[in-house]
Design an enzyme around this catalytic site. Structure first.
Site, mmCIF file in Angstrom:
data_model
loop_
_atom_site.group_PDB
_atom_site.id
_atom_site.type_symbol
_atom_site.label_atom_id
_atom_site.label_comp_id
_atom_site.label_asym_id
_atom_site.label_seq_id
_atom_site.Cartn_x
_atom_site.Cartn_y
_atom_site.Cartn_z
ATOM 1 N N ASN A 153 -6.245 4.329 16.350
ATOM 2 C CA ASN A 153 -5.011 3.938 15.668
ATOM 3 C C ASN A 153 -4.469 5.010 14.739
ATOM 4 O OD1 ASN A 153 -7.569 2.895 14.640
ATOM 5 N ND2 ASN A 153 -6.426 2.287 12.830
ATOM 6 N N HIS A 201 1.605 -7.851 17.719
ATOM 7 C CA HIS A 201 2.586 -7.190 16.850
ATOM 8 C C HIS A 201 2.614 -5.673 17.019
ATOM 9 C CE1 HIS A 201 0.182 -5.591 13.281
ATOM 10 N NE2 HIS A 201 -0.744 -6.319 13.872
ATOM 11 N N THR A 237 -6.431 -25.343 15.867
ATOM 12 C CA THR A 237 -5.277 -25.652 16.714
ATOM 13 C C THR A 237 -4.619 -24.363 17.172
ATOM 14 O OG1 THR A 237 -4.950 -27.702 15.494
ATOM 15 C CG2 THR A 237 -3.056 -26.883 16.760
ATOM 16 N N CYS A 323 -6.758 2.346 0.137
ATOM 17 C CA CYS A 323 -6.582 2.275 -1.304
ATOM 18 C C CYS A 323 -7.385 1.097 -1.830
ATOM 19 C CB CYS A 323 -5.104 2.095 -1.614
ATOM 20 S SG CYS A 323 -4.758 2.315 -3.345
HETATM 21 N N1 PLP Z 1 -7.714 -2.395 15.879
HETATM 22 C C1 PLP Z 1 -6.842 -1.369 15.862
HETATM 23 C C2 PLP Z 1 -7.131 -0.153 16.685
HETATM 24 C C3 PLP Z 1 -5.683 -1.437 15.075
HETATM 25 O O1 PLP Z 1 -4.823 -0.421 15.068
HETATM 26 C C4 PLP Z 1 -5.451 -2.604 14.296
HETATM 27 C C5 PLP Z 1 -4.270 -2.684 13.403
HETATM 28 O O2 PLP Z 1 -3.849 -1.709 12.828
HETATM 29 C C6 PLP Z 1 -6.382 -3.638 14.354
HETATM 30 C C7 PLP Z 1 -7.498 -3.500 15.156
HETATM 31 C C8 PLP Z 1 -6.166 -4.891 13.583
HETATM 32 O O3 PLP Z 1 -5.172 -5.675 14.208
HETATM 33 P P1 PLP Z 1 -4.392 -6.820 13.443
HETATM 34 O O4 PLP Z 1 -3.367 -6.168 12.583
HETATM 35 O O5 PLP Z 1 -3.784 -7.633 14.549
HETATM 36 O O6 PLP Z 1 -5.397 -7.605 12.673
#
Ligand code: PLP
Length: 377
Positions: A153, A201, A237, A323
């Site tokens: 990410n 999202h 649910t 942070c």
């Molecule tokens: N895993 C990765 C690689 C992500 O980039 C993220 C979110 O930034 C997550 C997990 C967590 O996902 P969520 O925001 O749906 O909890």
């Protein structure tokens, strides 16, 4: 406003929103209820599960809806430990976790470490890739779980999940592959992973909605007590509107139709920054990376400072720093790949289907001015 933080989240696609709308006010039933209103909601859920399974390439009974990538990472690590703890013949067992996983996975593993499980954190190479040979080297007789994500990410590097999955499959190790950042870029590792997850999202779907593939027969126990939803593995649910939104967004994103446009924007940005700003350097492999991501370090600058200055110009980016208690810790990923100094000066720009080349050019101009101003101080 120029939004270049698409790896943090994306806006909801209008067409996805349209598909979700009926499930708020008209088809509002509890999908578990045994009456007409419940059945109407259940139909929506069944269809969302079928659509998701078709994209994943698995059986609908192997798809579980949950609240996000964070829950999925916790569920994979802690659920696998709970299942393993029950049946372990000796000791607690060993897990392999890549050092560049999302905190949901790393911190879950640290929790399990405190409960007696053993963990090897596998480091990436200098290009941000977890080498299968390193995973293989970490395997022990008592290894029962491994987590290596499909795409990172922060620096966007694409991991050799097929090779890692094969290593795990041949030894009966539960392999969790976080696919939150790889939708439409890396094929789903349905043949090689025990479980993987996506979060809506990140691809123009609703927030708080994830789908997890769990291979039939995998050893995993639920985290939540008190509900038999999702075949007993995820009580509560089910949020049907979100499941429908996830399926609708996934169908659009999985074909990767926007990849070419996003890649062109990212490459235009990278080419200009690397040639026009001295002392800028790309973090992570330049080829094995998702089209959306450009993570750059700017020598002599503080990444947080650049972020704030860009924000003042209505340009949204991120640094990957954490942070807590008023202190800023540079990205654990860039630190692992390129060292702390590079991590301190790193900024992540992530492009999306609604960005334009004019926005790219405006950002480059703003960045040139900000970097030279910071350096002249
Ligand atoms: N895993 C990765 C690689 C992500 O980039 C993220 C979110 O930034 C997550 C997990 C967590 O996902 P969520 O925001 O749906 O909890």
């Amino acid at each position: 406003m120029i939004y270049l933080d698409n790896a943090a989240t994306t806006p909801l696609d209008d067409a996805v929103f349209e598909e979700m709308l009926p499930y708020f006010k008209t088809l509002y039933g509890n999908s578990q209820s045994q009456h007409a209103v419940g059945r109407a909601a259940a139909e929506g859920l069944i269809s969302a599960r079928d659509r998701t399974a078709r994209i994943f390439g698995c059986q609908p009974s192997e798809v579980y809806f949950l609240s996000g990538g964070t829950e999925a990472g916790n569920f994979a690590v802690k659920g696998a430990c709970a299942a393993h703890g029950r049946g372990a013949a000796h000791g607690r067992g060993h897990m392999i976790i890549s050092a560049i996983e999302h905190p949901a996975v790393i911190e879950s593993a640290e929790d399990m470490l405190r409960r007696g499980f053993e963990v090897t954190f596998v480091q990436p190479d200098g290009n941000g890739i977890i080498q299968p040979s390193e995973v293989e080297r970490a395997v022990r007789d008592d290894t029962f779980f491994c987590a290596v994500m499909a795409a990172n990410n922060e620096i966007g590097t694409i991991q050799p999940v097929k090779e890692i999955g094969k290593i795990c499959a041949s030894r009966g190790i539960f392999y969790y592959c976080d696919c939150v950042q790889s939708v439409g870029v890396v094929p789903f590792p349905v043949k090689y992973a025990s479980a993987f997850a996506v979060s809506a999202h990140k691809f123009y779907g609703p927030k708080g909605a994830a789908a997890m593939y769990i291979k039939k027969g995998s050893a995993i126990s639920p985290l939540l007590s008190g509900g038999m939803q999702e075949r007993g593995l995820r009580g509560g649910t089910v949020n049907v509107s979100s499941a429908v939104g996830l399926a609708a967004a996934l169908e659009r994103a999985a074909v990767g139709a926007d990849n070419r446009k996003v890649l062109a924007l990212r490459n235009r940005f990278l080419t200009r920054v690397l040639s026009e700003i001295d002392g800028s350097i790309l973090n992570g492999d330049s080829v094995l990376r998702v089209p959306a991501n450009a993570n750059l370090s700017f020598s002599g600058c503080d990444g947080e400072n650049i972020l704030f200055c860009l924000d003042l110009k209505s340009i949204c980016v991120s640094t990957g720093s954490a942070c807590s208690a008023g202190a800023v810790t540079p990205s654990h990923v860039v630190t692992a790949v390129a060292g702390k100094e590079r991590a301190k000066s790193a900024v992540r720009f992530t492009f999306g289907k609604y960005n334009t080349s004019a926005e790219v050019d405006e950002t480059v101009e703003a960045l040139k001015e900000i970097v030279s101003r910071i350096r002249s101080k």
